[in-house]
Design a protein around this motif. Structure first.
Motif, PDB file in Angstrom:
ATOM      1  N   ALA A  71      52.002  27.027  38.254  1.00  0.00           N
ATOM      2  CA  ALA A  71      52.942  26.102  37.644  1.00  0.00           C
ATOM      3  C   ALA A  71      54.307  26.793  37.531  1.00  0.00           C
ATOM      4  CB  ALA A  71      52.446  25.685  36.262  1.00  0.00           C
ATOM      5  N   PRO A  72      55.401  26.046  37.511  1.00  0.00           N
ATOM      6  CA  PRO A  72      56.740  26.655  37.470  1.00  0.00           C
ATOM      7  C   PRO A  72      57.123  27.154  36.078  1.00  0.00           C
ATOM      8  CG  PRO A  72      56.921  24.280  37.539  1.00  0.00           C
ATOM      9  CD  PRO A  72      55.461  24.581  37.680  1.00  0.00           C
ATOM     10  N   THR A  73      56.372  28.144  35.583  1.00  0.00           N
ATOM     11  CA  THR A  73      56.649  28.760  34.283  1.00  0.00           C
ATOM     12  C   THR A  73      56.203  30.214  34.311  1.00  0.00           C
ATOM     13  OG1 THR A  73      56.043  28.756  31.936  1.00  0.00           O
ATOM     14  CG2 THR A  73      54.456  27.806  33.463  1.00  0.00           C
ATOM     15  N   THR A  74      56.876  31.053  33.566  1.00  0.00           N
ATOM     16  CA  THR A  74      56.551  32.491  33.568  1.00  0.00           C
ATOM     17  C   THR A  74      55.221  32.790  32.882  1.00  0.00           C
ATOM     18  OG1 THR A  74      57.842  32.815  31.547  1.00  0.00           O
ATOM     19  CG2 THR A  74      58.969  33.188  33.649  1.00  0.00           C
ATOM     20  N   SER A  75      54.668  31.847  32.161  1.00  0.00           N
ATOM     21  CA  SER A  75      53.375  32.057  31.513  1.00  0.00           C
ATOM     22  C   SER A  75      52.205  31.624  32.388  1.00  0.00           C
ATOM     23  CB  SER A  75      53.317  31.298  30.177  1.00  0.00           C
ATOM     24  OG  SER A  75      53.454  29.907  30.392  1.00  0.00           O
ATOM     25  N   ALA A  76      52.476  31.191  33.616  1.00  0.00           N
ATOM     26  CA  ALA A  76      51.430  30.669  34.495  1.00  0.00           C
ATOM     27  C   ALA A  76      50.546  31.775  35.052  1.00  0.00           C
ATOM     28  CB  ALA A  76      52.054  29.874  35.637  1.00  0.00           C
ATOM     29  N   SER A  77      49.295  31.403  35.329  1.00  0.00           N
ATOM     30  CA  SER A  77      48.333  32.307  35.963  1.00  0.00           C
ATOM     31  C   SER A  77      47.303  31.480  36.701  1.00  0.00           C
ATOM     32  CB  SER A  77      47.645  33.181  34.905  1.00  0.00           C
ATOM     33  OG  SER A  77      46.686  34.035  35.500  1.00  0.00           O
ATOM     34  N   ALA A  78      46.903  31.936  37.889  1.00  0.00           N
ATOM     35  CA  ALA A  78      45.823  31.320  38.652  1.00  0.00           C
ATOM     36  C   ALA A  78      45.103  32.447  39.384  1.00  0.00           C
ATOM     37  CB  ALA A  78      46.346  30.281  39.632  1.00  0.00           C
ATOM     38  N   ALA A  79      44.091  33.030  38.723  1.00  0.00           N
ATOM     39  CA  ALA A  79      43.428  34.220  39.247  1.00  0.00           C
ATOM     40  C   ALA A  79      41.961  34.213  38.871  1.00  0.00           C
ATOM     41  CB  ALA A  79      44.100  35.482  38.702  1.00  0.00           C
ATOM     42  N   VAL A  80      41.162  34.949  39.639  1.00  0.00           N
ATOM     43  CA  VAL A  80      39.755  35.159  39.323  1.00  0.00           C
ATOM     44  C   VAL A  80      39.578  36.563  38.756  1.00  0.00           C
ATOM     45  CG1 VAL A  80      38.804  33.520  40.969  1.00  0.00           C
ATOM     46  CG2 VAL A  80      39.332  35.838  41.725  1.00  0.00           C
ATOM     47  N   SER A 216      37.420  48.742  34.540  1.00  0.00           N
ATOM     48  CA  SER A 216      36.290  47.985  34.007  1.00  0.00           C
ATOM     49  C   SER A 216      36.235  46.553  34.533  1.00  0.00           C
ATOM     50  CB  SER A 216      36.350  47.948  32.482  1.00  0.00           C
ATOM     51  OG  SER A 216      37.514  47.269  32.043  1.00  0.00           O
ATOM     52  N   ALA A 217      37.216  46.150  35.339  1.00  0.00           N
ATOM     53  CA  ALA A 217      37.246  44.777  35.859  1.00  0.00           C
ATOM     54  C   ALA A 217      38.204  44.717  37.042  1.00  0.00           C
ATOM     55  CB  ALA A 217      37.677  43.798  34.770  1.00  0.00           C
ATOM     56  N   ALA A 218      38.194  43.579  37.717  1.00  0.00           N
ATOM     57  CA  ALA A 218      39.124  43.332  38.811  1.00  0.00           C
ATOM     58  C   ALA A 218      39.622  41.903  38.711  1.00  0.00           C
ATOM     59  CB  ALA A 218      38.438  43.551  40.159  1.00  0.00           C
ATOM     60  N   SER A 219      40.904  41.696  38.945  1.00  0.00           N
ATOM     61  CA  SER A 219      41.500  40.367  38.881  1.00  0.00           C
ATOM     62  C   SER A 219      42.329  40.140  40.136  1.00  0.00           C
ATOM     63  CB  SER A 219      42.379  40.242  37.633  1.00  0.00           C
ATOM     64  OG  SER A 219      42.989  38.974  37.574  1.00  0.00           O
ATOM     65  N   LEU A 220      42.088  39.020  40.828  1.00  0.00           N
ATOM     66  CA  LEU A 220      42.744  38.715  42.095  1.00  0.00           C
ATOM     67  C   LEU A 220      43.322  37.305  42.028  1.00  0.00           C
ATOM     68  CD1 LEU A 220      43.131  39.788  45.085  1.00  0.00           C
ATOM     69  CD2 LEU A 220      41.056  38.486  45.622  1.00  0.00           C
ATOM     70  N   GLY A 221      44.573  37.148  42.438  1.00  0.00           N
ATOM     71  CA  GLY A 221      45.247  35.864  42.401  1.00  0.00           C
ATOM     72  C   GLY A 221      46.668  36.034  41.895  1.00  0.00           C
ATOM     73  N   LEU A 222      47.319  34.947  41.535  1.00  0.00           N
ATOM     74  CA  LEU A 222      48.716  34.985  41.107  1.00  0.00           C
ATOM     75  C   LEU A 222      48.819  34.995  39.592  1.00  0.00           C
ATOM     76  CD1 LEU A 222      50.227  32.335  43.566  1.00  0.00           C
ATOM     77  CD2 LEU A 222      50.120  34.819  43.871  1.00  0.00           C
TER      78      LEU A 222
END
Length: 253
Positions: A71-80, A216-222
């Motif tokens: 989304a067009p906001t600095t708080s956006a996230s789309a990740a696994v 301890s984890a991995a996160s992939l996406g935007l």
């Protein structure tokens, strides 16, 4: 010995890209509840405005890929995210990313594409590494690595001084957690095919990162876009595929 971690071989299977495997159909989504293999999906402010999906047509001959848009906001996230039970002081990872759907970058465009959360929060940070897309000259895209370290500000960063390819790019990293010079990060960007470790694209040395314990984890996406990225590239899609990680030895391809 080449030891794969369950976190990443499973994650790969979820994206239909592990060891040349292919599924008859892509899973409905990336999480285990949807038939994928990731622990969770982070979509902010909501799943509609920051879409995340597994779709047909992988980036490396695989059946499927992960797609992410913000989304067009600095708080956006789309990740696994995959949460790993163990603390890994020696951590190698690799993934493919295709940012070609993003329009030209300007000087302050930046977005995180991979994160390695830490076992222990220290000095105000709860991660060990971030990988970001940043601007190169004339609208090009480059990759920047930001590692936690014991130096002032607790951030040690390095940008790879070569533009990314216009399509699919292969990113590999080796993170070692330790006191003083024992802590380091080495990376390869679009290395030639082969499983013998070649000369690195770059290294960040003397991280002194033992305070964070391990990965301890991995996160992939935007995630974590700058304001200019959010303004200019909101709703533009990036593709990800072929995620893998190991404790020891070069991954390659």
């Amino acid at each position: 010995m080449n030891t794969k971690m369950k976190v990443l071989s499973l994650a790969l299977i979820g994206l239909c890209g592990f060891a040349g495997s292919a599924m008859a159909a892509c899973p409905a989504g990336p999480t285990t509840a949807q038939g994928g293999a990731w622990t969770s999906a982070i979509q902010l402010p909501d799943a509609t405005s920051s879409p995340l999906a597994i779709v047909a047509g992988g980036l490396d001959g695989s059946a499927c890929k992960l797609t992410s848009a913000l989304a067009p906001t600095t708080s956006a996230s789309a990740a696994v995210r995959y949460t790993h039970a163990a603390s890994e002081p020696s951590y190698r990872f690799q993934f493919l990313v295709d940012p070609s759907a993003f329009s030209a970058f300007n000087a302050t465009d930046s977005v995180v594409i991979f994160q390695a959360p830490a076992t222990t929060a220290a000095n105000g940070f709860n991660r060990l590494l971030r990988v970001s897309l940043v601007a190169g000259p004339a609208g090009a895209k480059r990759v920047r690595f930001i590692a936690q370290c014991g130096s002032a500000g607790f951030l040690c960063a390095q940008s790879f001084a070569t533009d990314l390819l216009p399509g699919v790019n292969r990113i590999e990293g080796k993170l070692t957690v330790g006191a003083g010079a024992a802590g380091s990060f080495t990376y390869w960007v679009n290395a030639a095919a082969g499983t013998t470790e070649p000369a690195a694209s770059g290294t960040i040395a003397n991280l002194n990162n033992a305070a964070w314990g391990g990965v301890s984890a991995a996160s992939l996406g935007l995630a974590a876009p700058t304001q200019t990225f959010a303004d200019t590239h909101g709703n533009q899609i990036a593709g990800f595929d072929a995620f893998d990680s190991r404790r020891q030895t070069y991954i390659g391809h």
